[in-house]
Design a protein around this motif. Sequence first.
Motif, PDB file in Angstrom:
ATOM      1  N   GLU A  57       3.740   9.531  17.853  1.00 48.98           N
ATOM      2  CA  GLU A  57       2.464   9.378  17.427  1.00 48.98           C
ATOM      3  C   GLU A  57       2.580   8.384  16.244  1.00 48.98           C
ATOM      4  OE1 GLU A  57      -0.328  10.578  18.743  1.00 48.98           O
ATOM      5  OE2 GLU A  57       0.988  11.161  20.421  1.00 48.98           O
ATOM      6  N   SER A  58       3.455   8.167  15.068  1.00 47.91           N
ATOM      7  CA  SER A  58       3.067   7.220  14.092  1.00 47.91           C
ATOM      8  C   SER A  58       4.208   6.380  13.944  1.00 47.91           C
ATOM      9  CB  SER A  58       3.060   8.339  13.065  1.00 47.91           C
ATOM     10  OG  SER A  58       3.096   7.480  11.684  1.00 47.91           O
ATOM     11  N   HIS A  59       3.629   5.092  13.501  1.00 54.67           N
ATOM     12  CA  HIS A  59       4.715   4.255  13.157  1.00 54.67           C
ATOM     13  C   HIS A  59       5.045   4.200  11.573  1.00 54.67           C
ATOM     14  CE1 HIS A  59       6.140  -0.026  12.327  1.00 54.67           C
ATOM     15  NE2 HIS A  59       6.121  -0.072  13.577  1.00 54.67           N
ATOM     16  N   LEU A  60       6.451   3.848  11.493  1.00 51.01           N
ATOM     17  CA  LEU A  60       6.975   4.036  10.289  1.00 51.01           C
ATOM     18  C   LEU A  60       6.134   3.351   9.095  1.00 51.01           C
ATOM     19  CD1 LEU A  60       9.299   5.454   8.564  1.00 51.01           C
ATOM     20  CD2 LEU A  60      10.700   3.089   9.308  1.00 51.01           C
ATOM     21  N   MET A  61       5.687   1.959   9.207  1.00 49.16           N
ATOM     22  CA  MET A  61       4.752   1.619   8.225  1.00 49.16           C
ATOM     23  C   MET A  61       3.569   1.944   7.767  1.00 49.16           C
ATOM     24  SD  MET A  61       5.944  -1.369   6.712  1.00 49.16           S
ATOM     25  CE  MET A  61       7.222  -2.674   6.919  1.00 49.16           C
ATOM     26  N   TRP A  62       3.321   2.633   8.938  1.00 48.21           N
ATOM     27  CA  TRP A  62       1.876   3.758   8.275  1.00 48.21           C
ATOM     28  C   TRP A  62       2.190   5.292   8.052  1.00 48.21           C
ATOM     29  CZ3 TRP A  62      -2.423   1.418   7.564  1.00 48.21           C
ATOM     30  CH2 TRP A  62      -2.920   0.158   8.443  1.00 48.21           C
ATOM     31  N   SER A 110       0.971  -1.142  -0.065  1.00 46.23           N
ATOM     32  CA  SER A 110      -0.105  -0.056  -0.013  1.00 46.23           C
ATOM     33  C   SER A 110       0.738   1.158   0.185  1.00 46.23           C
ATOM     34  CB  SER A 110      -1.055  -0.028   1.308  1.00 46.23           C
ATOM     35  OG  SER A 110      -1.768  -1.052   1.226  1.00 46.23           O
ATOM     36  N   ASN A 111       2.008   1.286   0.650  1.00 48.04           N
ATOM     37  CA  ASN A 111       2.827   2.397   0.771  1.00 48.04           C
ATOM     38  C   ASN A 111       3.724   2.464  -0.565  1.00 48.04           C
ATOM     39  OD1 ASN A 111       2.568   4.428   2.550  1.00 48.04           O
ATOM     40  ND2 ASN A 111       4.023   3.476   4.148  1.00 48.04           N
ATOM     41  N   LEU A 112       3.952   1.313  -0.932  1.00 47.46           N
ATOM     42  CA  LEU A 112       5.002   1.109  -2.158  1.00 47.46           C
ATOM     43  C   LEU A 112       4.401   1.558  -3.430  1.00 47.46           C
ATOM     44  CD1 LEU A 112       7.819   0.170  -3.035  1.00 47.46           C
ATOM     45  CD2 LEU A 112       6.820  -2.110  -3.531  1.00 47.46           C
ATOM     46  N   LEU A 113       2.921   1.336  -3.625  1.00 47.57           N
ATOM     47  CA  LEU A 113       2.214   1.681  -4.730  1.00 47.57           C
ATOM     48  C   LEU A 113       1.211   2.674  -4.545  1.00 47.57           C
ATOM     49  CD1 LEU A 113       1.401  -2.098  -5.771  1.00 47.57           C
ATOM     50  CD2 LEU A 113       3.560  -0.538  -6.536  1.00 47.57           C
ATOM     51  N   ARG A 114       1.361   3.446  -3.462  1.00 48.32           N
ATOM     52  CA  ARG A 114       0.259   4.497  -3.087  1.00 48.32           C
ATOM     53  C   ARG A 114       0.282   5.419  -4.340  1.00 48.32           C
ATOM     54  NH1 ARG A 114      -2.951   5.657   0.700  1.00 48.32           N
ATOM     55  NH2 ARG A 114      -3.395   7.652   1.523  1.00 48.32           N
ATOM     56  N   ARG A 115      -0.758   6.133  -4.717  1.00 47.56           N
ATOM     57  CA  ARG A 115      -1.093   6.983  -5.748  1.00 47.56           C
ATOM     58  C   ARG A 115      -0.493   8.367  -5.430  1.00 47.56           C
ATOM     59  NH1 ARG A 115      -4.397   5.960 -10.302  1.00 47.56           N
ATOM     60  NH2 ARG A 115      -5.112   8.237 -10.056  1.00 47.56           N
TER      61      ARG A 115
END
Length: 478
Positions: free
Chosen positions: A264-269, A145-150
């Motif tokens: 607050e945020s995780h790297l994968m998100w 999802s992160n790799l191909l996110r528009r």
Amino acid sequence: MKLSLAIVAFALAIPSATYAQDSTAVSKGEYPNTFSSGSANVSPFTNQSKRFNDWSISAGVGVPLLQSADLTSIKNGNGKNLFGYSAYVSIDKAITHAFGINLQYDRGETRQGWFNTKNAAPDAYAVAARTQYDAISLLGDINFSNLLRRVDNHSPYRWALHGYAGIGTIAYRAYQKDINGQRLMTEVKPFQLGSLFMQAGTGLKFKVNRRIDIEGRLMYVVTGDDEFDGGGDKYSAINKKSEQVSDNFFNATLGISLKLGKHESHLMWHDPLQEIYYKLDVLANKNQDIEVCKKGDADNDGVCDDWDRQLDTPAGARVDGAGVALDTDLDGVIDLYDKCVTVPGPVENNGCPVATTGPVVETETKLEGIEFDLNSDRILPSNTPILNNAVNYINSSNGSYNVIGATDTRGTDAYNQKLSERRANNVKNYLIKNGVQTGKLQAVGKGEKDLKYPECEPATKCPEWKNRANRRVYFEAK
């Protein structure tokens, strides 16, 4: 055996969890170093410079299903006694927003055959089996999802599709039961050549909040072993029933992930594209009042006092970029007061040479500073004040002049000759456009035959400032 695998898995997990907390880096205002890419506000890449959490612990339960086996399975069988159980726990490390590594411990039991091994065999022909396994594997985690996110995707980021693949060691005990009772058919110990296995699959994650994710996974486990299903050795009567040489299985699980760390945020998100959008919006909506010439321009020469090197320039004097009044012939008399702008002379004589007899005759006039970039005939903005002074001088003179162009020694003779002619013509045209009579000027190109620094042959022998001085245009009285 099971206890030893569990101890190894958690022994590897404890140091990882210890370093799950990180801190925000604060710039100390020191001079930029090799870590900072030229910015004093970037800290070295250390544990203290992290902006995101990148560790998590995951656990889940599921159902393993043999794909093909010598006993009943998804591929061959009547659908009875297929559902086993499984569980996993893993330590997850995010390397980037799109890739991570997981150390995972699996434990479970597969079931195959025509009845449940907890029950008695219904007849002399019925055979059942169950396999208890423990496994440790190292998995690569790709966040598709992160790799191909528009780029134009502005939707809330709550779902993520992940892909997993890795290798490890699996230990198992395969039991078989028939009318004569249950017996151990095969036992494989961990960390041996025959215990290597692979698994790969996909998972769909949902972000509940900053701490918790829920994930459904479907993994395909390649055991590489024809005895995993409890059929016994490869020459046994049961294993001869099927041509399958390996007992692979699917493992469908539902799990939960606990993200560690204080950010607050995780790297994968983290979505870098959305962060860029946000920063651009902030910059677009932010009114920045830029104060130019904070200290003013006391001498009104057009150069701010912040970088003016001569704060008391006389009114009307032409200045260079640093606010210093021009002195073309470098005789100590600025052009504003110099009666002979291009000929050096003492201050007492208003910048003109002292002649013992007759009028001053200028046999050669060179305007230092009309230089050009490499392979270019474009007049630089820094040359404009000098050329404007030349306009005034030539118009006040009765003579005519050669406008002579020259180059450095790079390039062929033919190329440099044409380049010098273009430079001379460009300067001539500039002077004509600014009021000099056409008949007073003649453009002459001398190529690389007229070097100000003859020692620059070839150009590699000299520093660049000497080569630049050779790329010039000067005036010579006819």
